[in-house]
Design a protein around this motif. Structure first.
Motif, PDB file in Angstrom:
ATOM      1  N   ASP A   3      41.190  35.197  38.610  1.00  0.00           N
ATOM      2  CA  ASP A   3      40.587  36.662  38.429  1.00  0.00           C
ATOM      3  C   ASP A   3      40.792  37.401  39.817  1.00  0.00           C
ATOM      4  OD1 ASP A   3      38.658  36.010  40.338  1.00  0.00           O
ATOM      5  OD2 ASP A   3      37.156  35.442  38.794  1.00  0.00           O
ATOM      6  N   SER A   4      40.222  38.755  39.759  1.00  0.00           N
ATOM      7  CA  SER A   4      41.028  39.403  40.885  1.00  0.00           C
ATOM      8  C   SER A   4      40.081  39.162  42.200  1.00  0.00           C
ATOM      9  CB  SER A   4      40.289  41.009  40.580  1.00  0.00           C
ATOM     10  OG  SER A   4      38.974  41.223  40.534  1.00  0.00           O
ATOM     11  N   SER A   5      38.652  38.634  42.104  1.00  0.00           N
ATOM     12  CA  SER A   5      38.142  38.079  43.309  1.00  0.00           C
ATOM     13  C   SER A   5      38.565  37.009  43.803  1.00  0.00           C
ATOM     14  CB  SER A   5      36.517  37.883  43.037  1.00  0.00           C
ATOM     15  OG  SER A   5      36.265  36.980  42.241  1.00  0.00           O
ATOM     16  N   LYS A   6      39.079  36.036  42.912  1.00  0.00           N
ATOM     17  CA  LYS A   6      39.703  34.879  43.338  1.00  0.00           C
ATOM     18  C   LYS A   6      41.134  35.194  44.048  1.00  0.00           C
ATOM     19  CE  LYS A   6      37.503  31.235  40.332  1.00  0.00           C
ATOM     20  NZ  LYS A   6      37.806  30.324  39.385  1.00  0.00           N
ATOM     21  N   PHE A   7      41.700  35.950  43.505  1.00  0.00           N
ATOM     22  CA  PHE A   7      43.232  36.217  44.181  1.00  0.00           C
ATOM     23  C   PHE A   7      42.948  36.953  45.532  1.00  0.00           C
ATOM     24  CE2 PHE A   7      46.288  39.525  45.010  1.00  0.00           C
ATOM     25  CZ  PHE A   7      47.416  38.812  45.022  1.00  0.00           C
ATOM     26  N   GLU A   8      42.016  37.630  45.667  1.00  0.00           N
ATOM     27  CA  GLU A   8      41.748  38.504  46.865  1.00  0.00           C
ATOM     28  C   GLU A   8      41.412  37.250  47.896  1.00  0.00           C
ATOM     29  OE1 GLU A   8      38.948  41.665  46.630  1.00  0.00           O
ATOM     30  OE2 GLU A   8      40.504  42.917  45.649  1.00  0.00           O
TER      31      GLU A   8
END
Length: 68
Positions: free
Chosen positions: A21-26
């Motif tokens: 998800d976007s938070s894990k990618f960041e």
């Protein structure tokens, strides 16, 4: 460094699929230093090398060791 749980699926065709998800990618990008100004400068240099034709096509990471 904080731990980051990833799910990696390996189908029989040998390809790997990773879902984030976007938070894990960041978090992953920050851990690898992708927001570091030096990394961004290295991307600019790599793009300039690519545009100038200074590239080497390889079929594996192992080939990098033998091409030098």
């Amino acid at each position: 460094m904080a731990s980051l749980d990833l799910t990696v699926k390996t189908p029989k065709n040998g390809k790997i699929s990773i879902e984030l998800d976007s938070s894990k990618f960041e978090r992953l990008a920050a851990n690898f230093g992708f927001f570091n100004p030096d990394f961004e400068k290295s991307l600019d240099r790599a793009e300039a090398d690519y545009r100038a034709g200074r590239i080497l096509k390889i079929k594996s990471l192992k080939a990098l060791r033998t091409k030098r």
